[in-house]
Design an enzyme around this catalytic site. Sequence first.
Site, PDB file in Angstrom:
ATOM      1  N   SER A 214       3.714  -1.600 -11.972  1.00  0.00           N
ATOM      2  CA  SER A 214       2.999  -1.675 -10.974  1.00  0.00           C
ATOM      3  C   SER A 214       1.329  -1.288 -11.480  1.00  0.00           C
ATOM      4  O   SER A 214       0.652  -1.393 -10.629  1.00  0.00           O
ATOM      5  CB  SER A 214       3.304  -0.512  -9.869  1.00  0.00           C
TER       6      SER A 214
ATOM      7  N   HIS B  59       6.905  -4.748  -6.473  1.00  0.00           N
ATOM      8  CA  HIS B  59       5.695  -5.724  -6.330  1.00  0.00           C
ATOM      9  C   HIS B  59       5.920  -7.037  -6.698  1.00  0.00           C
ATOM     10  O   HIS B  59       5.033  -7.913  -6.455  1.00  0.00           O
ATOM     11  CB  HIS B  59       4.740  -5.032  -7.496  1.00  0.00           C
TER      12      HIS B  59
ATOM     13  N   LYS C 127       4.972  -3.391   0.999  1.00  0.00           N
ATOM     14  CA  LYS C 127       3.572  -4.003   0.306  1.00  0.00           C
ATOM     15  C   LYS C 127       3.362  -5.327   0.607  1.00  0.00           C
ATOM     16  O   LYS C 127       2.558  -5.251   1.685  1.00  0.00           O
ATOM     17  CB  LYS C 127       3.722  -3.819  -1.407  1.00  0.00           C
TER      18      LYS C 127
HETATM   19  C1  LIG Z   1       7.307  -0.579  -8.812  1.00  0.00           C
HETATM   20  C2  LIG Z   1       7.588   0.405  -7.512  1.00  0.00           C
HETATM   21  N1  LIG Z   1       8.754   0.572  -6.998  1.00  0.00           N
HETATM   22  C3  LIG Z   1       8.939   1.305  -5.908  1.00  0.00           C
HETATM   23  C4  LIG Z   1       7.712   1.659  -5.033  1.00  0.00           C
HETATM   24  C5  LIG Z   1       7.901   2.255  -3.880  1.00  0.00           C
HETATM   25  O1  LIG Z   1       7.770   1.649  -2.934  1.00  0.00           O
HETATM   26  P1  LIG Z   1       7.309   2.117  -1.485  1.00  0.00           P
HETATM   27  O2  LIG Z   1       5.917   2.363  -1.325  1.00  0.00           O
HETATM   28  O3  LIG Z   1       7.933   1.290  -0.265  1.00  0.00           O
HETATM   29  O4  LIG Z   1       8.094   3.372  -1.172  1.00  0.00           O
HETATM   30  C6  LIG Z   1       6.316   1.501  -5.639  1.00  0.00           C
HETATM   31  C7  LIG Z   1       5.335   1.852  -4.931  1.00  0.00           C
HETATM   32  O5  LIG Z   1       4.443   2.503  -5.211  1.00  0.00           O
HETATM   33  C8  LIG Z   1       6.381   0.583  -6.984  1.00  0.00           C
HETATM   34  O6  LIG Z   1       5.316   0.464  -7.500  1.00  0.00           O
END
Ligand SMILES: Cc1ncc(COP(=O)(O)O)c(C=O)c1O
Length: 393
Positions: free
Chosen positions: A182, A210, A241
Site C-alpha cells: 500500500s 489494493h 477501495k
Molecule cells: C494492504 C492493505 N490491506 C488491508 C487494508 C484494510 O482494508 P480496509 O480499509 O477495507 O479495512 C488496507 C487499507 O488500508 C491495506 O492497504
Amino acid sequence: MRKDPLAFLGTELTSLKSQGLYRHLRVLDEPQAARTKVDGRDVINLSSNNYLGLTTHPRLKQKALAALEQFGVGTGSVRTIAGTMQIHMELERRLAEFKHTEAAVVFQSGFAANAGTVAAILGKEDIVISDELNHASIIDGARLSRATIKVFPHRDVEAARAIVRDLPSTGRKLLITDGVFSMDGDVGALPGLCDLAEEYGLIMMVDDAHASGVFGRNGRGTIDHFGLHGRVDVQVGTLSKAMGALGGYVAGSRDLVEFLQHRGRPFLFSTSHPPSVAATCLAAIDVLLEEPELIERLWANAAFFKDALRDLGFNTGASESPITPVIVGEGAKAMRLSDRLFEEGVFAQGIAFPTVARDKARVRTIVTATHTRADLQFALDTFARIGRELGLI
Ligand SMILES: Cc1ncc(COP(=O)(O)O)c(C=O)c1O
C-alpha cells in the site's frame, strides 16, 4: 487533586509537533472524487483509494438507495445471530463466483478480514512467515493468534525459503504477502511464494486489498493477474477501495469459509454491514464486469502520471501500480511537500514513520480512472514547481 494518568499523551503529542509530524485531519467538504473540496479548498485529489471513482458512481448510489428503502439502515445484529440478510448471502455468492473460488465470506472491513482470518486459523504452536512490508492488519492478526512471527525481507523469496527450511516440522505454517503493497505500490512475489508454499506444504495467503478492482481480468486481483488460481488458499479482498464502499472478504474453499463463520471473531462479534452497503458492493461487481473501460482508464492515467513524475526527477521507488510514492526521506520534509502542494491545490498526503521507515517518508499519490489529463497535468506542474522550491528535484 488527582494526577492525570493520561498526562503522557500530551507529552507524546508535543513531541510529534516539535518533529513536524503532528497532523490535523483533512476534512472533505464534498464527495470523495478526483476533484473535490478539502478544508475549504478546491483540490485535485491524489490521496484516495477510490481507484475507479465508484464512490459516486450512479449505479452504486441507486442500488444503495433502493436497498435502504427496502431493508432499512442497519441490520441490528452480528451475522451469527440475526444480522444475515439475503443480500449478504447474495454478495458472498457473487464474490465467490467473481474470484473463481468455492465460497466467500464478508467482513466489516479489509482490516477485520485479515486480522480475523490470521487469528482464527493459527494458534500459539503455529508459525506465520510474513513479508516485512505486509499491512498492519496482517501483523495484528498474527499477534492476536500468538503464533511465532518470522519476517522475510521485502519480496525476497529466497530469504523466505531460508526461513522455511529451518522451521520445525510440527504446527501449521502460514506464508503471507500483500498482493500490492500500500505504501510503495509494488507487487508481492506471488509466483515464487506459491512455489515455496507448495514445496513445504504451507498455507498460502494473499491480501489483495489494493489489487481488488485494479489487477487481473475485470479487477479480480493479483492471483488472476499471475494466473495462480487454485494455488492461493486464502484470498483477502477489500470492498473499501476500488469497490467504492466498505468491507473486506475472504475467498477460498467452502471449509475455510464455514470455519471463519464459526471462528472469525469480527464475524461473530461485530454487527454486519447495513444492507445498503451490501447492495453497493453488488453493484460494484456489476460495474467491474460491465464497464472494464474504467480499469483501462485507470492504468492509462497511472502510466502517464508515473512516467511524468520520474521524468521530472522524483524518486518514485519501485511502484508497479496506480500507487506512486514520491520518496523524500525525512518525515518533516514529506509533510512540508504535502502542505505546499495542498496550498497550491493538490491533495497528496505525507506519510511518515511509523507507517513507513524513518528515512523513507514520502508523499503518496494515487491517480484514479476519473482524473482527466488536465487534472493530472495540473498536479504534475504543481509537483514540479514545489519540488524545485524545496530542492527535491
Ligand atoms: C494492504 C492493505 N490491506 C488491508 C487494508 C484494510 O482494508 P480496509 O480499509 O477495507 O479495512 C488496507 C487499507 O488500508 C491495506 O492497504
